[in-house]
Enzyme design. Structure first.
Site, PDB file in Angstrom:
ATOM      1  N   ARG A  35       0.869  -1.181   0.000  1.00  0.00           N
ATOM      2  CA  ARG A  35       0.000   0.000   0.000  1.00  0.00           C
ATOM      3  C   ARG A  35       0.902   1.226   0.000  1.00  0.00           C
ATOM      4  NH1 ARG A  35      -3.471  -2.795  -1.436  1.00  0.00           N
ATOM      5  NH2 ARG A  35      -5.563  -3.149  -0.571  1.00  0.00           N
ATOM      6  N   GLU A  47      -3.687   7.525  -4.014  1.00  0.00           N
ATOM      7  CA  GLU A  47      -4.211   6.972  -5.264  1.00  0.00           C
ATOM      8  C   GLU A  47      -5.560   7.576  -5.614  1.00  0.00           C
ATOM      9  OE1 GLU A  47      -2.287   2.576  -4.827  1.00  0.00           O
ATOM     10  OE2 GLU A  47      -4.294   2.664  -5.667  1.00  0.00           O
ATOM     11  N   HIS A  95      -1.231   0.100  -9.739  1.00  0.00           N
ATOM     12  CA  HIS A  95      -1.881  -0.819  -8.796  1.00  0.00           C
ATOM     13  C   HIS A  95      -2.468  -2.046  -9.511  1.00  0.00           C
ATOM     14  CE1 HIS A  95      -3.860  -0.944  -4.564  1.00  0.00           C
ATOM     15  NE2 HIS A  95      -3.581  -2.158  -5.000  1.00  0.00           N
TER      16      HIS A  95
HETATM   17  C1  GLV Z   1      -4.928  -5.227  -3.725  1.00  0.00           C
HETATM   18  O1  GLV Z   1      -4.268  -4.243  -3.578  1.00  0.00           O
HETATM   19  C2  GLV Z   1      -5.377  -6.052  -2.661  1.00  0.00           C
HETATM   20  O2  GLV Z   1      -5.212  -5.686  -1.492  1.00  0.00           O
HETATM   21  O3  GLV Z   1      -5.912  -7.115  -2.946  1.00  0.00           O
END
Ligand code: GLV
Length: 324
Positions: free
Chosen positions: A240, A269, A287
């Site tokens: 993250r 984001e 992402h």
């Molecule tokens: C994607 O970022 C997830 O947490 O699955």
């Protein structure tokens, strides 16, 4: 909205939408893009289940808008920092995520970023596309060797961290791992050595992050940690954005305190700090770590299966809280 429907905040893959359709309950489904907050609050009213993605904030306001029929929030992601799990628990709402089904895809993208950055793939691609004249040279586009002699530091040694470590071992890399829940010395039996975070940051040639975003891990990698890394070390983040202090990362890159970074996730984001675009030694992806076709199908269907279980009065398959 009618009572008891299942709200699916965004279009999932065809397989997941089909699985949702087979539940035989009324569905209210958002579009391809994240829904407006006002639409979301209205669409949640009276829902028994919400299937959501990481672009939706599932907070007390949303849970209250849904009302007392709401039984389960199924996040189509393994990370669930977008869901206020405490507020859900207070209201007796189960929250589930999608662990396990995206480990390989996330580890694969981590390796893609790791290789792309260390062997300067994206930089070379930009170089050729710019029409620059070139001829092979012994000093041209020299990067970091990713094989024996290269030490990978895995921060967060859960399912995804372990999947990355397995791949790194197959490349003959030395692997160090750190998780708060693990000892800070010893081995895990597969050749991975446990250590503390400062030692990992000091010794690793490449550091890769696989921790969830929590109050404990926000800015886990900040100025001090970046300074502790080797000057040519590389940082990979597929976890993250908030795990890395972007301000400090930009400063470290500008000062040449680290060798480069590859980021799939960002603090704000979908905004990408424009300063990150300045660096040739930064690789950026939007992402997409879990964006394998079968993986996205499995994530969506696991979320639907969680909803089915809870609405049938059973335990969720992959709960993150006990729901009251
Ligand atoms: C994607 O970022 C997830 O947490 O699955």
């Amino acid at each position: 909205m009618s009572n008891g429907h299942i709200l699916i905040t965004r279009q999932l893959t065809d397989a997941a939408m089909q699985a949702a359709g087979e539940l035989g309950r009324e569905l209210v489904v958002g579009g391809e893009q994240p829904p407006d907050r006002s639409w979301l609050l209205e669409a949640a009213r009276g829902a028994s289940a919400v299937v959501c993605t990481l672009t939706e904030q599932i907070d007390a306001e949303l849970l209250d808008a849904a009302g007392s029929d709401l039984r389960v929030v199924a996040n189509v992601a393994v990370g669930y920092d977008n869901v206020d799990t405490a507020a859900a628990k207070e209201r007796g709402v189960v929250v589930s995520n999608t662990p396990g089904v995206l480990d390989a895809a996330t580890a694969d993208l981590t390796m893609a970023l790791l290789l792309g950055l260390s062997r300067r793939v994206t930089e070379g691609d930009r170089f050729l596309r710019a029409g620059t004249s070139w001829i092979w040279g012994p000093r041209m586009f020299v990067g970091t060797d990713v094989s024996a002699g290269c030490t990978l530091g895995v921060v967060g040694y859960g399912r995804i961290g372990k999947a990355v470590a397995r791949r790194a071992l197959a490349f003959d890399m030395d692997v160090l791992a750190h998780s708060p829940s693990l000892p800070t010395s010893g081995e895990d039996g597969s050749g991975v050595s446990y250590t503390d975070l400062p030692t990992l940051l000091r010794l690793a040639d490449i550091v890769t992050l696989h921790v969830p975003l929590t109050e404990d891990t926000r800015h886990l990698i900040a100025a001090e940690g970046l300074r502790a890394m080797k000057r040519d070390a590389l940082l990979i983040n597929t976890a993250r954005g908030g795990v890395v202090d972007t301000e400090a990362l930009v400063a470290a890159l500008r000062a040449g305190e680290i060798g480069g970074a590859a980021l799939d996730v960002f603090e704000d984001e979908p905004n990408v700090d424009p300063r990150l675009l300045e660096f040739d030694n930064v690789v950026l992806t939007p992402h997409i770590a879990s964006a394998g076709r079968a993986t996205r199908d499995r994530m969506g269907t696991l979320a639907v299966d969680n909803v089915a279980a809870v609405l049938d009065g059973e335990e969720a398959l992959t709960p993150v809280n006990a729901g009251g």
